[in-house]
Motif scaffolding. Structure first.
Motif, short mmCIF file in Angstrom:
data_model
loop_
_atom_site.label_atom_id
_atom_site.label_comp_id
_atom_site.label_asym_id
_atom_site.label_seq_id
_atom_site.Cartn_x
_atom_site.Cartn_y
_atom_site.Cartn_z
N UNK A 268 2.37 88.76 68.76
CA UNK A 268 1.99 90.13 68.43
C UNK A 268 2.11 91.01 69.65
N UNK A 269 1.49 92.15 69.60
CA UNK A 269 1.49 93.09 70.72
C UNK A 269 0.09 93.16 71.30
N UNK A 270 -0.02 92.85 72.59
CA UNK A 270 -1.33 92.75 73.24
C UNK A 270 -1.44 93.79 74.36
N UNK A 271 -2.64 94.26 74.58
CA UNK A 271 -2.92 95.15 75.70
C UNK A 271 -2.86 94.33 76.99
N UNK A 272 -2.16 94.85 77.98
CA UNK A 272 -2.01 94.14 79.25
C UNK A 272 -3.37 93.90 79.90
N UNK B 163 4.35 91.91 74.68
CA UNK B 163 4.76 91.39 73.38
C UNK B 163 4.92 89.88 73.47
N UNK B 164 4.33 89.18 72.51
CA UNK B 164 4.40 87.72 72.49
C UNK B 164 4.96 87.26 71.15
N UNK B 165 5.78 86.23 71.19
CA UNK B 165 6.39 85.68 69.98
C UNK B 165 5.64 84.43 69.54
#
Length: 238
Positions: free
Chosen positions: A84-88, A77-79
């Motif tokens: 957003x929410x990203x696949x590792x 998760x990045x602010x």
């Protein structure tokens, strides 16, 4: 993967989930989204609002599912403006990738449904003495209070206790063998704390139905409970 094929896969993984195990089903769908490459490593998932609409669940459920998978290394998760929410990237590797035969998984999980739902129905149909009733409730309380390190062992003991009090001696051996096979697969991915909370609530529902002698309710509660862990198993292993 062709655009047409990718579109069909997206439709499959983004369809509405079932109501009884919304969290587990949402986690499983997100894992499938990652493992099938619908969203590639380093790319972002749809927004929480979009996912909630596609899965027909609340945004809180989506948020909890994302938190579970962020805790286990599948999502990041990045602010900020580009958050957003990203696949590792890279993705965590399962301990035994590619070793689960889908036909074997279907067989073992199908047998589990028959054994454990039948055991709960039989247990609820019996007149249980005070000692047995106390033991069953104690098994539930022990699992509910267990540490993560001890949870699967005490969870297993609760399920085997239900098989034992069903009053069918040969059922216990069959349930134990089946449970051992399931536990091997469960041990290939981490415990999810919020799933444990949901599981404990379902255990209480099962135990209360058995103690009240409500055969239909006991069977239905077990099937709902098993559907949750089955969704996770299929999500992580297939």
């Amino acid at each position: 993967m062709s655009d047409a094929k990718l579109h069909e896969v997206r439709r499959a993984v983004y369809r509405p989930v079932r109501g009884g195990n919304a969290l587990e089903d949402t986690v499983a769908r997100l894992v499938q989204t990652v493992r099938l490459g619908v969203v590639a490593p380093g790319e972002s998932l749809p927004s929480e609002r979009d996912l909630a609409a596609r899965y027909a669940v609340s945004r809180d459920t989506v948020r909890e599912a994302i938190r579970e998978l962020a805790d286990t290394g599948y999502l990041v998760r990045r602010r900020g403006r580009y958050g957003g929410t990203f696949v590792a990237d890279p993705l965590p590797q399962p301990p035994h990738p590619g070793e689960v035969d889908p036909a074997e998984l279907d067989d073992v999980l199908g047998l589990r449904r028959v054994l454990e739902a039948g055991a709960a129905r039989a247990a609820a149909g019996r007149t249980l003495d005070a000692d047995i009733r106390e033991e069953l409730w104690a098994r539930h309380e022990a699992a509910a209070a267990a540490s993560e390190a001890d949870y699967r062992r005490l969870d297993t003991l609760l399920h085997l206790t239900i098989a034992e009090i069903a009053g069918i001696p040969s059922l216990v051996a069959l349930a134990a063998e089946n449970r051992a096979r399931v536990n091997v697969w469960l041990d290939t991915f981490p415990l999810l704390p919020r799933n444990i909370e949901h599981s404990n609530a379902q255990h209480e529902k099962i135990v209360n139905a058995i103690l009240a002698g409500r055969t239909d309710a006991a069977e239905a509660a077990v099937l709902e409970h098993l559907a949750g862990s089955e969704a996770l198993l299929r999500g992580f292993l297939t």
